[in-house]
Structures are given as C-alpha cells and as structure tokens.
Design a protein around this motif. Structure first.
Motif, short mmCIF file in Angstrom:
data_model
loop_
_atom_site.label_atom_id
_atom_site.label_comp_id
_atom_site.label_asym_id
_atom_site.label_seq_id
_atom_site.Cartn_x
_atom_site.Cartn_y
_atom_site.Cartn_z
N GLN A 61 -45.71 -2.84 26.09
CA GLN A 61 -45.02 -2.92 27.39
C GLN A 61 -43.59 -3.42 27.21
O GLN A 61 -42.66 -2.91 27.84
CB GLN A 61 -45.78 -3.84 28.36
CG GLN A 61 -45.19 -3.83 29.76
CD GLN A 61 -45.23 -2.45 30.39
OE1 GLN A 61 -46.27 -1.81 30.41
NE2 GLN A 61 -44.10 -1.99 30.91
N ALA A 62 -43.40 -4.38 26.34
CA ALA A 62 -42.05 -4.90 26.09
C ALA A 62 -41.15 -3.83 25.50
O ALA A 62 -39.98 -3.72 25.87
CB ALA A 62 -42.12 -6.12 25.17
N LEU A 63 -41.69 -3.02 24.58
CA LEU A 63 -40.90 -1.91 24.03
C LEU A 63 -40.53 -0.91 25.12
O LEU A 63 -39.39 -0.44 25.18
CB LEU A 63 -41.68 -1.21 22.92
CG LEU A 63 -41.76 -1.94 21.59
CD1 LEU A 63 -42.72 -1.23 20.66
CD2 LEU A 63 -40.38 -2.04 20.95
N ALA A 64 -41.49 -0.58 25.96
CA ALA A 64 -41.23 0.37 27.04
C ALA A 64 -40.18 -0.19 28.00
O ALA A 64 -39.25 0.52 28.41
CB ALA A 64 -42.52 0.70 27.79
N ASP A 65 -40.31 -1.46 28.37
CA ASP A 65 -39.36 -2.09 29.30
C ASP A 65 -37.94 -2.11 28.74
O ASP A 65 -36.97 -2.04 29.48
CB ASP A 65 -39.79 -3.51 29.64
CG ASP A 65 -41.05 -3.56 30.50
OD1 ASP A 65 -41.47 -2.51 31.04
OD2 ASP A 65 -41.62 -4.67 30.62
N ALA A 66 -37.83 -2.23 27.41
CA ALA A 66 -36.52 -2.27 26.77
C ALA A 66 -35.98 -0.87 26.48
O ALA A 66 -34.88 -0.73 25.95
CB ALA A 66 -36.60 -3.07 25.48
N GLY A 67 -36.76 0.16 26.82
CA GLY A 67 -36.33 1.53 26.55
C GLY A 67 -36.41 1.89 25.07
O GLY A 67 -35.72 2.80 24.62
N LEU A 68 -37.27 1.20 24.34
CA LEU A 68 -37.36 1.42 22.90
C LEU A 68 -38.65 2.12 22.48
O LEU A 68 -38.84 2.38 21.29
CB LEU A 68 -37.24 0.08 22.16
CG LEU A 68 -35.88 -0.61 22.31
CD1 LEU A 68 -35.96 -2.04 21.80
CD2 LEU A 68 -34.81 0.17 21.58
N ALA A 69 -39.52 2.41 23.42
CA ALA A 69 -40.76 3.10 23.07
C ALA A 69 -40.41 4.47 22.50
O ALA A 69 -39.63 5.22 23.10
CB ALA A 69 -41.67 3.24 24.29
N GLY A 70 -40.94 4.78 21.33
CA GLY A 70 -40.65 6.06 20.70
C GLY A 70 -39.35 6.08 19.93
O GLY A 70 -38.96 7.10 19.37
#
Length: 86
Positions: A61-70
């Motif tokens: 979730q933290a990666l997704a919130d930071a726009g870093l997922a993927g």
C-alpha cells in the motif's frame, strides 16, 4: 554521497519496505534457530517462514500511495539514496 530528499509518501514506502525486510530476515533466522539447523543445516521437512500478511500489505500500500508500485528501479534508487544499507 548526496542524500535524497523524499516526499512523505516515499519515506513511508521506504520505511514500510525496511520493516518488511527486517520481518523476513527475522522469520528466516527464527526458523533456523528453532530447528537448530542453522543456514547450512539439512533442508528436509522445512516449512517456509511466515511473514505476517499485514506487513506485506503495508509495504504494498505504501508503494502504491507513493506512485512506486511497478516501478522497482525508481524505488530501489530512492531506497539506496536514503538508506545505503547495513
């Protein structure tokens, strides 16, 4: 080495990843200690270490919130600049 200035969300993602990393390391270490086998001991009948799903979900979730997922390359660049490692 210059230090990156992270946004709050990027910092949260890095911190969540580090918590996940430490949890995984502890799970592997605890499993080896419980068996008394150590890292080089016999591998028969070993169950995989358990990582609490909440720790993994927090990091995702933290990666997704930071726009870093993927975008692992960018994330690990940030991670390395903020926390060069042990």
């Amino acid at each position: 080495m210059p230090t990156a200035v992270l946004t709050d969300r990027e910092r949260t993602a890095v911190q969540a990843y580090l918590r996940l990393l430490h949890t995984v390391r502890a799970a592997f270490g605890d499993e080896e200690d419980a068996r008394g086998a150590g890292p080089a001991g016999p591998r028969a009948h070993r169950l995989p270490p358990v990582v609490p799903p909440a720790v993994l979900a927090e990091a995702e979730q933290a990666l997704a919130d930071a726009g870093l997922a993927g975008n692992e390359e960018e994330f690990f660049r940030l991670l390395n600049s903020w926390y060069p490692g042990p």
